[in-house]
Motif scaffolding. Structure first.
Motif, short mmCIF file in Angstrom:
data_model
loop_
_atom_site.label_atom_id
_atom_site.label_comp_id
_atom_site.label_asym_id
_atom_site.label_seq_id
_atom_site.Cartn_x
_atom_site.Cartn_y
_atom_site.Cartn_z
N LEU A 165 17.56 53.34 8.54
CA LEU A 165 16.19 53.29 8.04
C LEU A 165 15.16 53.24 9.17
O LEU A 165 13.98 53.46 8.94
CB LEU A 165 15.99 52.10 7.11
N GLN A 166 15.63 52.98 10.39
CA GLN A 166 14.73 52.90 11.55
C GLN A 166 14.68 54.20 12.35
O GLN A 166 13.95 54.30 13.34
CB GLN A 166 15.18 51.76 12.49
N LEU A 178 11.91 55.88 7.57
CA LEU A 178 11.93 55.57 6.14
C LEU A 178 11.45 54.15 5.89
O LEU A 178 10.73 53.90 4.91
CB LEU A 178 13.32 55.81 5.57
N SER A 179 11.81 53.22 6.77
CA SER A 179 11.34 51.84 6.57
C SER A 179 9.82 51.77 6.70
O SER A 179 9.15 51.09 5.92
CB SER A 179 12.02 50.88 7.54
N ARG A 180 9.25 52.47 7.66
CA ARG A 180 7.80 52.46 7.83
C ARG A 180 7.10 53.07 6.61
O ARG A 180 6.06 52.57 6.15
CB ARG A 180 7.40 53.18 9.12
N GLU A 228 1.48 47.18 8.69
CA GLU A 228 2.42 47.14 7.55
C GLU A 228 3.69 47.91 7.87
O GLU A 228 4.79 47.54 7.46
CB GLU A 228 1.75 47.68 6.27
N MET A 229 3.56 48.98 8.64
CA MET A 229 4.73 49.77 9.02
C MET A 229 5.57 49.01 10.06
O MET A 229 6.79 49.01 9.97
CB MET A 229 4.30 51.12 9.58
N SER A 230 4.89 48.38 11.01
CA SER A 230 5.61 47.60 12.02
C SER A 230 6.35 46.44 11.38
O SER A 230 7.50 46.16 11.71
CB SER A 230 4.63 47.10 13.09
N LEU A 231 5.70 45.76 10.43
CA LEU A 231 6.35 44.67 9.72
C LEU A 231 7.57 45.17 8.96
O LEU A 231 8.64 44.55 9.00
CB LEU A 231 5.38 44.00 8.75
N ALA A 232 7.44 46.29 8.29
CA ALA A 232 8.55 46.83 7.50
C ALA A 232 9.77 47.10 8.36
O ALA A 232 10.91 46.97 7.88
CB ALA A 232 8.12 48.11 6.78
N GLN A 233 9.58 47.42 9.61
CA GLN A 233 10.71 47.68 10.49
C GLN A 233 11.49 46.42 10.85
O GLN A 233 12.60 46.52 11.35
CB GLN A 233 10.24 48.38 11.76
#
Length: 172
Positions: free
Chosen positions: A42-43, A53-55, A93-98
């Protein structure tokens, strides 16, 4: 676990039914792109892009809350979004999702989608948002649903390319 089938989009229906069906289809399509992948997969980003995909899933969880909870219902954003340092990282939000596991990521995304569904259930398409835009004008629910379909369609295209580059999967 078997891969979930995409939601059905009826060929005939009233405007509200079709808008909701298309939005739910794209929500499912984005989640499908992460189906069966490991946290590490996902990374994975394509060269010359930071999108993963995670972002994308983290971004859309934020977008769901931003449009339906914050703008449409006027209830404001909640954690984890409110404590992010947006000045230090415009894509916080994308950085957190990773940093989340695939289970945490998909749970956050599904919870955001479910909250949005609940907020529009039975609401007329002409109802205006509580919060206005920068010019003081409000959006009606019809506009928001169409915007969300556009947002998902664009990001599902990104997700398709990323997923295919990971394992060749083009289903969805």
């Amino acid at each position: 676990m078997d891969r979930p089938a995409p939601p059905h989009i009826p060929n005939v229906g009233d405007e509200r039914t079709l808008l909701i069906a298309f939005l739910d289809f794209y929500r499912a399509a984005l989640a499908d792109r992460a189906f069966g992948l490991s946290d590490e997969q996902l990374q994975i980003a394509l060269p010359s892009s930071s999108l993963t995909l995670s972002r994308l899933l983290g971004h859309m969880a934020l977008v769901e809350q931003s449009w339906f909870r914050d703008r449409f219902d006027g209830e404001g954003m909640t954690e984890p979004w409110t404590s992010l340092d947006w000045e230090a990282d415009a894509d916080a939000e994308m950085s957190l999702a990773q940093t989340w596991s695939s289970d945490e990521l998909l749970a956050s995304f599904e919870a955001a989608c479910e909250d949005s569904r609940r907020r529009v259930d039975g609401v007329g398409l002409d109802r205006l948002s509580v919060e206005p835009d920068r010019q003081g004008e409000h959006w009606n629910l019809r506009w928001i649903l169409i915007h969300m379909i556009e947002e998902y369609a664009r990001h599902c295209g990104h997700a398709d390319l990323i997923r295919e580059s990971i394992d060749g999967d083009v289903a969805g």
